[in-house]
Design a protein around this motif. Structure first.
Motif, PDB file in Angstrom:
ATOM      1  N   VAL A 175       0.883  -1.174   0.000  1.00 52.57           N
ATOM      2  CA  VAL A 175       0.000   0.000   0.000  1.00 52.57           C
ATOM      3  C   VAL A 175       0.914   1.215   0.000  1.00 52.57           C
ATOM      4  O   VAL A 175       1.547   1.520   1.010  1.00 52.57           O
ATOM      5  N   PHE A 176       1.011   1.915  -1.125  1.00 46.85           N
ATOM      6  CA  PHE A 176       1.970   3.016  -1.242  1.00 46.85           C
ATOM      7  C   PHE A 176       1.389   4.307  -0.669  1.00 46.85           C
ATOM      8  O   PHE A 176       0.287   4.717  -1.030  1.00 46.85           O
ATOM      9  N   ILE A 177       2.159   4.941   0.210  1.00 49.78           N
ATOM     10  CA  ILE A 177       1.724   6.204   0.821  1.00 49.78           C
ATOM     11  C   ILE A 177       2.737   7.331   0.589  1.00 49.78           C
ATOM     12  O   ILE A 177       2.532   8.457   1.049  1.00 49.78           O
ATOM     13  N   SER A 178       3.810   7.055  -0.161  1.00 48.67           N
ATOM     14  CA  SER A 178       4.802   8.085  -0.494  1.00 48.67           C
ATOM     15  C   SER A 178       5.586   7.610  -1.705  1.00 48.67           C
ATOM     16  O   SER A 178       5.683   6.402  -1.955  1.00 48.67           O
ATOM     17  N   PHE A 179       6.162   8.569  -2.457  1.00 46.62           N
ATOM     18  CA  PHE A 179       7.008   8.192  -3.589  1.00 46.62           C
ATOM     19  C   PHE A 179       7.765   9.423  -4.088  1.00 46.62           C
ATOM     20  O   PHE A 179       7.451  10.561  -3.755  1.00 46.62           O
ATOM     21  N   ASP A 180       8.774   9.158  -4.952  1.00 47.70           N
ATOM     22  CA  ASP A 180       9.492  10.227  -5.647  1.00 47.70           C
ATOM     23  C   ASP A 180      10.232   9.610  -6.823  1.00 47.70           C
ATOM     24  O   ASP A 180      10.400   8.379  -6.898  1.00 47.70           O
ATOM     25  N   ILE A 181      10.680  10.450  -7.754  1.00 47.88           N
ATOM     26  CA  ILE A 181      11.495  10.031  -8.891  1.00 47.88           C
ATOM     27  C   ILE A 181      12.785  10.830  -8.864  1.00 47.88           C
ATOM     28  O   ILE A 181      12.783  12.019  -8.541  1.00 47.88           O
ATOM     29  N   LYS A 232       7.287   9.592   3.860  1.00 49.30           N
ATOM     30  CA  LYS A 232       7.861  10.532   2.898  1.00 49.30           C
ATOM     31  C   LYS A 232       9.134   9.961   2.279  1.00 49.30           C
ATOM     32  O   LYS A 232       9.932   9.300   2.949  1.00 49.30           O
ATOM     33  N   ILE A 233       9.303  10.282   0.976  1.00 49.30           N
ATOM     34  CA  ILE A 233      10.512   9.934   0.234  1.00 49.30           C
ATOM     35  C   ILE A 233      10.915  11.155  -0.582  1.00 49.30           C
ATOM     36  O   ILE A 233      10.059  11.806  -1.183  1.00 49.30           O
ATOM     37  N   CYS A 234      12.211  11.463  -0.607  1.00 49.36           N
ATOM     38  CA  CYS A 234      12.673  12.633  -1.362  1.00 49.36           C
ATOM     39  C   CYS A 234      14.073  12.371  -1.912  1.00 49.36           C
ATOM     40  O   CYS A 234      15.029  12.213  -1.146  1.00 49.36           O
ATOM     41  N   VAL A 256      16.361  10.218   0.594  1.00 49.77           N
ATOM     42  CA  VAL A 256      16.079  10.250   2.028  1.00 49.77           C
ATOM     43  C   VAL A 256      14.644   9.796   2.236  1.00 49.77           C
ATOM     44  O   VAL A 256      13.744  10.103   1.449  1.00 49.77           O
ATOM     45  N   SER A 257      14.415   9.028   3.297  1.00 48.58           N
ATOM     46  CA  SER A 257      13.084   8.525   3.623  1.00 48.58           C
ATOM     47  C   SER A 257      12.752   8.853   5.067  1.00 48.58           C
ATOM     48  O   SER A 257      13.620   8.884   5.928  1.00 48.58           O
ATOM     49  N   GLY A 258      11.469   9.106   5.335  1.00 48.62           N
ATOM     50  CA  GLY A 258      10.995   9.383   6.685  1.00 48.62           C
ATOM     51  C   GLY A 258       9.821   8.487   7.021  1.00 48.62           C
ATOM     52  O   GLY A 258       9.047   8.094   6.149  1.00 48.62           O
ATOM     53  N   SER A 259       9.663   8.191   8.309  1.00 49.31           N
ATOM     54  CA  SER A 259       8.672   7.194   8.714  1.00 49.31           C
ATOM     55  C   SER A 259       7.999   7.589  10.016  1.00 49.31           C
ATOM     56  O   SER A 259       8.475   8.450  10.768  1.00 49.31           O
ATOM     57  N   THR A 260       6.877   6.918  10.290  1.00 46.72           N
ATOM     58  CA  THR A 260       6.221   7.103  11.591  1.00 46.72           C
ATOM     59  C   THR A 260       7.030   6.473  12.719  1.00 46.72           C
ATOM     60  O   THR A 260       6.705   6.680  13.890  1.00 46.72           O
ATOM     61  N   ASP A 261       8.088   5.717  12.383  1.00 46.50           N
ATOM     62  CA  ASP A 261       8.977   5.212  13.438  1.00 46.50           C
ATOM     63  C   ASP A 261       9.930   6.298  13.938  1.00 46.50           C
ATOM     64  O   ASP A 261      10.729   6.062  14.842  1.00 46.50           O
ATOM     65  N   GLY A 262       9.864   7.492  13.320  1.00 43.50           N
ATOM     66  CA  GLY A 262      10.688   8.621  13.751  1.00 43.50           C
ATOM     67  C   GLY A 262      12.030   8.723  13.074  1.00 43.50           C
ATOM     68  O   GLY A 262      12.728   9.725  13.228  1.00 43.50           O
ATOM     69  N   LEU A 263      12.402   7.706  12.289  1.00 37.07           N
ATOM     70  CA  LEU A 263      13.720   7.695  11.666  1.00 37.07           C
ATOM     71  C   LEU A 263      13.709   8.393  10.312  1.00 37.07           C
ATOM     72  O   LEU A 263      12.751   8.283   9.542  1.00 37.07           O
ATOM     73  N   VAL A 264      14.801   9.104  10.034  1.00 36.38           N
ATOM     74  CA  VAL A 264      15.040   9.728   8.736  1.00 36.38           C
ATOM     75  C   VAL A 264      16.329   9.114   8.197  1.00 36.38           C
ATOM     76  O   VAL A 264      17.406   9.333   8.750  1.00 36.38           O
ATOM     77  N   ASN A 265      16.208   8.326   7.125  1.00 38.24           N
ATOM     78  CA  ASN A 265      17.344   7.572   6.586  1.00 38.24           C
ATOM     79  C   ASN A 265      17.812   8.148   5.261  1.00 38.24           C
ATOM     80  O   ASN A 265      16.992   8.474   4.397  1.00 38.24           O
ATOM     81  N   PHE A 274       7.111  15.387   6.779  1.00 36.94           N
ATOM     82  CA  PHE A 274       7.686  16.070   5.616  1.00 36.94           C
ATOM     83  C   PHE A 274       9.203  15.997   5.710  1.00 36.94           C
ATOM     84  O   PHE A 274       9.762  16.093   6.816  1.00 36.94           O
ATOM     85  N   ILE A 275       9.876  15.827   4.561  1.00 36.85           N
ATOM     86  CA  ILE A 275      11.339  15.842   4.529  1.00 36.85           C
ATOM     87  C   ILE A 275      11.812  16.613   3.297  1.00 36.85           C
ATOM     88  O   ILE A 275      11.086  16.737   2.310  1.00 36.85           O
ATOM     89  N   GLY A 276      13.036  17.151   3.374  1.00 32.20           N
ATOM     90  CA  GLY A 276      13.588  17.891   2.253  1.00 32.20           C
ATOM     91  C   GLY A 276      15.091  18.061   2.392  1.00 32.20           C
ATOM     92  O   GLY A 276      15.676  17.729   3.427  1.00 32.20           O
ATOM     93  N   TRP A 277      15.700  18.599   1.329  1.00 31.51           N
ATOM     94  CA  TRP A 277      17.141  18.870   1.288  1.00 31.51           C
ATOM     95  C   TRP A 277      17.367  20.374   1.301  1.00 31.51           C
ATOM     96  O   TRP A 277      16.561  21.131   0.766  1.00 31.51           O
TER      97      TRP A 277
END
Length: 437
Positions: A169-175, A227-229, A239-248, A273-276
């Motif tokens: 079930v996709f809830i985020s994406f980016d290219i 989120k994915i960016c 970079v990916s963000g999650s409800t687990d609190g981690l930003v990888n 939300f995540i960004g560069w």
């Protein structure tokens, strides 16, 4: 020929002497000033502050240039993207994902409605234009697909479908920035959560075909990937963000997930939300569902310096807004010319607050009023003409430009519509700790 060459050498020699005579004393004066005048650093800093202040004034002066007309079926505007300009041209299109499971495409300058795609069986989660072709737009859906649409075609059918695995079930994406790789994040199903990757090449040459995934990352998050960016200029970084609190942060050029994981930062809350940001986009920032803010300098990973630039538990309490308040955060924008990061937040009545970020803290840069009549749900900054697009729960799409004058006589609708989209928030497990620096 020899005489012509001799003349060129003499002219070059004389030009070099002229440069030395005119500019060398000036360079000496600047060097002596920096070395001998004790207030030189303060003056240089003042000049830099003045430049940033001008940018803040410019953002605060954003006015409504265009306003889209309400559609027959009003919906929340959940995500916005603008087409990337081809060569020296300006962006031509705006794509918006809506709470009624549709994608709407507008003319970038006039905000005139162009077309709508509504063949989605599930909830839409994001919309992105390709970087190399401004008529190709992608969308992710909770039905486990990422679809590619060509807005030059009148057909409602997607030109290509990227399918996930049965439980996805996709809830985020980016290219990524060279349009080679698509990445989508999934909801947690049982104990599994995935980053799924596809080869995005040749999307406009494969009519209505389905592409299978290249592979997945499955070990770096343990909850919904919200989120994915991808990096704006380095196609291998995401970079990916999650409800687990981690930003990888990952380098997808590496052979496996463990080697690809460059950094794990902990926001201590569910990521919204995540960004560069920063020079060469070497910084990563995130916002959380409880209106927190984290900002890291990834360039410091190889040093002994701390990577955390700023961590604010609740931006609503940290920013002082006279005669108004901050109810929520929407997103962020990095201003390249000023090398400055700004957050975008707002109120339930539609006011938009622009918040300046610094390592010393947050401050209000300006407020945009008179646009929306309900909460703002999406925004998109266009660095080409330094304009801002916003979409809200009042179903309105607004284009803001510095010093613009709205010519439309239509008044904003004072309405808040019911939405089929519910905000996804989970209780954060505060015992999670970062596995890396």
């Amino acid at each position: 020929i020899f005489l012509s060459l001799q003349q060129d050498v003499i002219a070059g020699f004389l030009y070099a002497i002229l440069i030395l005579i005119v500019f060398h004393p000036v360079v000496d004066l600047i060097d002596n000033f920096n070395l001998t005048y004790k207030y030189a650093p303060l003056i240089i800093i003042t000049f830099e502050m003045t430049a940033v202040e001008k940018i803040e004034e410019q953002l605060a002066s954003l006015c409504i240039a265009k306003r889209s007309t309400l559609s027959e079926e009003p919906a929340y505007l959940l995500d916005i993207d603008v087409s990337k300009p081809a060569q020296s041209e300006s962006s031509r299109f705006v794509a918006v994902s809506c709470s009624n499971k549709s994608i709407r495409v507008y003319n970038r300058e006039t905000l005139n409605f162009l077309r709508e795609y509504s063949s989605h069986p599930g909830i839409l989660n994001g919309v992105r234009f390709a970087h190399m072709c401004d008529s190709v737009v992608f969308s992710a859906c909770s039905d486990g697909t990422v679809k590619c649409w060509d807005i030059r075609l009148a057909a409602q059918k997607a030109v290509q479908v990227f399918s996930g695995y049965p439980s996805n079930v996709f809830i985020s994406f980016d290219i990524n920035c060279n349009d080679l790789i698509i990445c989508a994040g999934t909801e947690k199903v049982e104990k599994d959560t995935f980053l799924v990757f596809w080869d995005a090449r040749g999307v406009t040459n494969c009519a209505s075909t389905t592409k299978e995934p290249l592979g997945v990352y499955s070990e770096s998050h343990n909850d919904d990937i919200t989120k994915i960016c991808f990096h704006p200029i380095k196609p291998n970084l995401v970079v990916s963000g999650s409800t687990d609190g981690l930003v990888n942060v990952f380098d997808i050029n590496e052979d496996n997930e463990d080697d690809a994981l460059i950094s794990t930062c902990n926001s201590d809350s569910s990521v919204s939300f995540i960004g560069w940001s920063g020079e060469d986009y070497r910084q990563v920032y995130c916002m959380t569902h409880d209106e927190g803010f984290c900002w890291w300098d990834i360039a410091q990973l190889e040093t002994e310096e701390p990577i955390t630039l700023l961590h604010v538990l609740d931006v609503r309490d940290a920013v002082c807004i006279e005669n108004d308040s901050l109810h929520y955060l929407v997103g962020g924008l990095y201003h390249n010319k000023a090398d400055k990061l700004f957050l975008i937040g707002g109120t339930s009545t539609g006011n938009i607050h622009l918040i300046s970020c610094g390592t010393a803290g947050l401050s209000l840069a300006g407020t945009l009023r008179g646009g929306h009549s309900a909460a703002v749900r999406s925004c998109c900054w266009n660095p080409t003409d330094e304009s801002l697009l916003t979409g809200g729960e009042d179903a309105q799409l607004l284009l803001w430009k510095p010093g613009a004058v709205e010519r439309s006589l239509a008044k904003k609708a004072s309405m808040k519509i019911a939405s089929s989209m519910q905000k996804r928030v989970r209780v954060h497990n505060s015992s999670l700790k970062s596995r890396k620096k």
